[in-house]
Each structure stands twice: as C-alpha cells, then as structure tokens.
Design an enzyme around this catalytic site. Structure first.
Site, short mmCIF file in Angstrom:
data_model
loop_
_atom_site.label_atom_id
_atom_site.label_comp_id
_atom_site.label_asym_id
_atom_site.label_seq_id
_atom_site.Cartn_x
_atom_site.Cartn_y
_atom_site.Cartn_z
N ASN A 287 45.81 38.22 42.92
CA ASN A 287 45.92 38.95 44.17
C ASN A 287 46.04 38.02 45.37
O ASN A 287 45.14 37.24 45.63
CB ASN A 287 44.68 39.84 44.33
CG ASN A 287 44.51 40.33 45.73
OD1 ASN A 287 45.50 40.58 46.41
ND2 ASN A 287 43.29 40.48 46.16
N CYS B 176 39.23 42.44 46.15
CA CYS B 176 38.97 42.03 44.78
C CYS B 176 37.57 41.42 44.65
O CYS B 176 37.08 41.24 43.54
CB CYS B 176 40.02 41.05 44.28
SG CYS B 176 40.23 39.62 45.34
N HIS B 177 36.93 41.13 45.78
CA HIS B 177 35.58 40.58 45.71
C HIS B 177 34.56 41.66 45.36
O HIS B 177 33.42 41.33 45.07
CB HIS B 177 35.22 39.94 47.05
CG HIS B 177 35.26 40.89 48.21
ND1 HIS B 177 36.43 41.17 48.89
CD2 HIS B 177 34.31 41.64 48.78
CE1 HIS B 177 36.16 42.05 49.85
NE2 HIS B 177 34.89 42.35 49.80
N TYR C 12 34.91 45.47 36.01
CA TYR C 12 36.30 45.34 35.54
C TYR C 12 36.64 46.48 34.60
O TYR C 12 37.76 47.00 34.62
CB TYR C 12 36.50 43.99 34.85
CG TYR C 12 36.44 42.82 35.78
CD1 TYR C 12 37.58 42.36 36.42
CD2 TYR C 12 35.24 42.19 36.06
CE1 TYR C 12 37.53 41.29 37.29
CE2 TYR C 12 35.18 41.11 36.92
CZ TYR C 12 36.32 40.66 37.54
OH TYR C 12 36.27 39.61 38.40
N GLU D 54 28.47 43.16 53.24
CA GLU D 54 28.80 44.58 53.27
C GLU D 54 27.88 45.44 52.42
O GLU D 54 27.98 46.65 52.45
CB GLU D 54 30.26 44.80 52.84
CG GLU D 54 30.57 44.36 51.44
CD GLU D 54 32.07 44.44 51.18
OE1 GLU D 54 32.42 45.00 50.15
OE2 GLU D 54 32.87 43.99 52.02
#
Length: 166
Positions: free
Chosen positions: A128, A136-137, A105, A163
């Site tokens: 979001n 945002c993950h 962040y 990912e």
DNA sequence: TATTCCTGTCCTG
DNA sequence: CAGGACAGGAATA
C-alpha cells in the site's frame, strides 16, 4: 505514458512525509526520516513517471499532516489508487475501518470474500503506497499484536496509540 | 510450544 | 515458466 507526478514534503511528529499526486488524485503518501530517501522510494514505485516539485501541493500536504496528528478527523482527498484488482479490494476494505478500531488480517480477508487469502492480504497491505489515507496500520494480528509495518513498527504503534480511545 | 500446511501475489532466475 | 518469500492463521501432536 511518461506521466507527470507532482510532490511536496511536510513535517509531522512521526517524521517527514511526502505527498505525490497525478491529475487524478493522490497516488502516494510516504513516511520516512529523510526527504531524499522518500524521493527514492517514490521513484521506485513509479519508475516511468517524471516528477515535479510543486509548491502548490503544500495545502494538500497540510491536510494529510493534520490527519496524522488528529486521526479522528476524516481525510477527504481525491485518491488515485493503483494496484491489482485484489489489492484494490483489500484497500477499499481498509478504508471502512473506523478510527480507533483495529481489525485482524483474517477479518479483512473475510470481508473481501477470500477468507483463506490471509497472507495475500498482508502482502497487499505491505504494498500500500498511501499511508494514513489507507489505514493499513489498523490491521493487526489475530492476537492483537503488531507484526510489521512498511514504514516501521514504531510508527504503527504511535499511530494506534494516538487514535485508540481509552 | 513447535511443526506443518494452506493461501494470493510479487520478485527472481 | 518455476520457485521462493512474505506484516498470517488454523490444525495437529
């Protein structure tokens, strides 16, 4: 306004997704377990709009669903992002994060030129409406742990697992 | 480790 | 309009 929003559902390994679009582009990508719950969520976010279930949105849903299953492939759909100037700045920064990477962040706050506004960044992420499309993950705490996720930390972890290049 | 202060935005009274 | 809540972080003891 009383604008019209089209929406359709899809299924992914993470559960049910809902994709909603205006004339400008996609306004929301929601994750959940139950279609009814997702529609309620959508109406909360756009209280003034009217909603139409549209079959032709299925192609769009399929593309988003594919992006869920294979995050390394780019998702190039038109987005109609609504939010305050601050939120837009945050979300734009998030879209620059490559697949497989995570960012703190604090890092996001620094990139948008407000290095002290860390909690504000967290707030923008929480607000979001575009899951997957705005990653945002990929934002985690400074020590690398997952803190929270609007659609469940379990989904956040699943997405990152998928990912992350090992 | 625990406390405290800082931060921008949204929500509620 | 004021006060509190938040998906955090850094400084202090």
């Amino acid at each position: 306004m009383n604008e019209e929003i089209r929406f359709a559902f899809g299924q992914t390994s993470l559960g049910t997704i809902l994709v909603a679009s205006s004339n400008q582009g996609v306004v929301a990508v929601l994750l959940g377990d139950d279609p009814r719950e997702l529609v309620g969520n959508l109406k909360d976010r756009f209280p003034k709009a009217s909603f139409v279930s549209a079959e032709r949105e299925q192609a769009l849903v399929a593309r988003v669903a594919a992006a869920v299953e294979a995050p390394e492939s780019a998702l190039d759909v038109a987005l109609d992002v609504r939010g305050t100037a601050f939120q837009q700045r945050v979300w734009q920064a998030l879209r620059d994060i490559p697949s497989g990477a995570t960012v703190s962040y604090a890092e996001v706050a620094r990139r948008i030129g407000a290095p002290k506004a860390i909690r504000a960044v967290a707030g923008a992420c929480a607000a979001n409406p575009l899951a997957i499309a705005i990653p945002c993950h990929r934002v985690v705490r400074n020590d690398g742990t997952l803190s929270g996720y609007a659609w469940g930390v379990a989904r956040k972890r699943a997405l990152l697992d998928r990912e992350t290049v090992r």
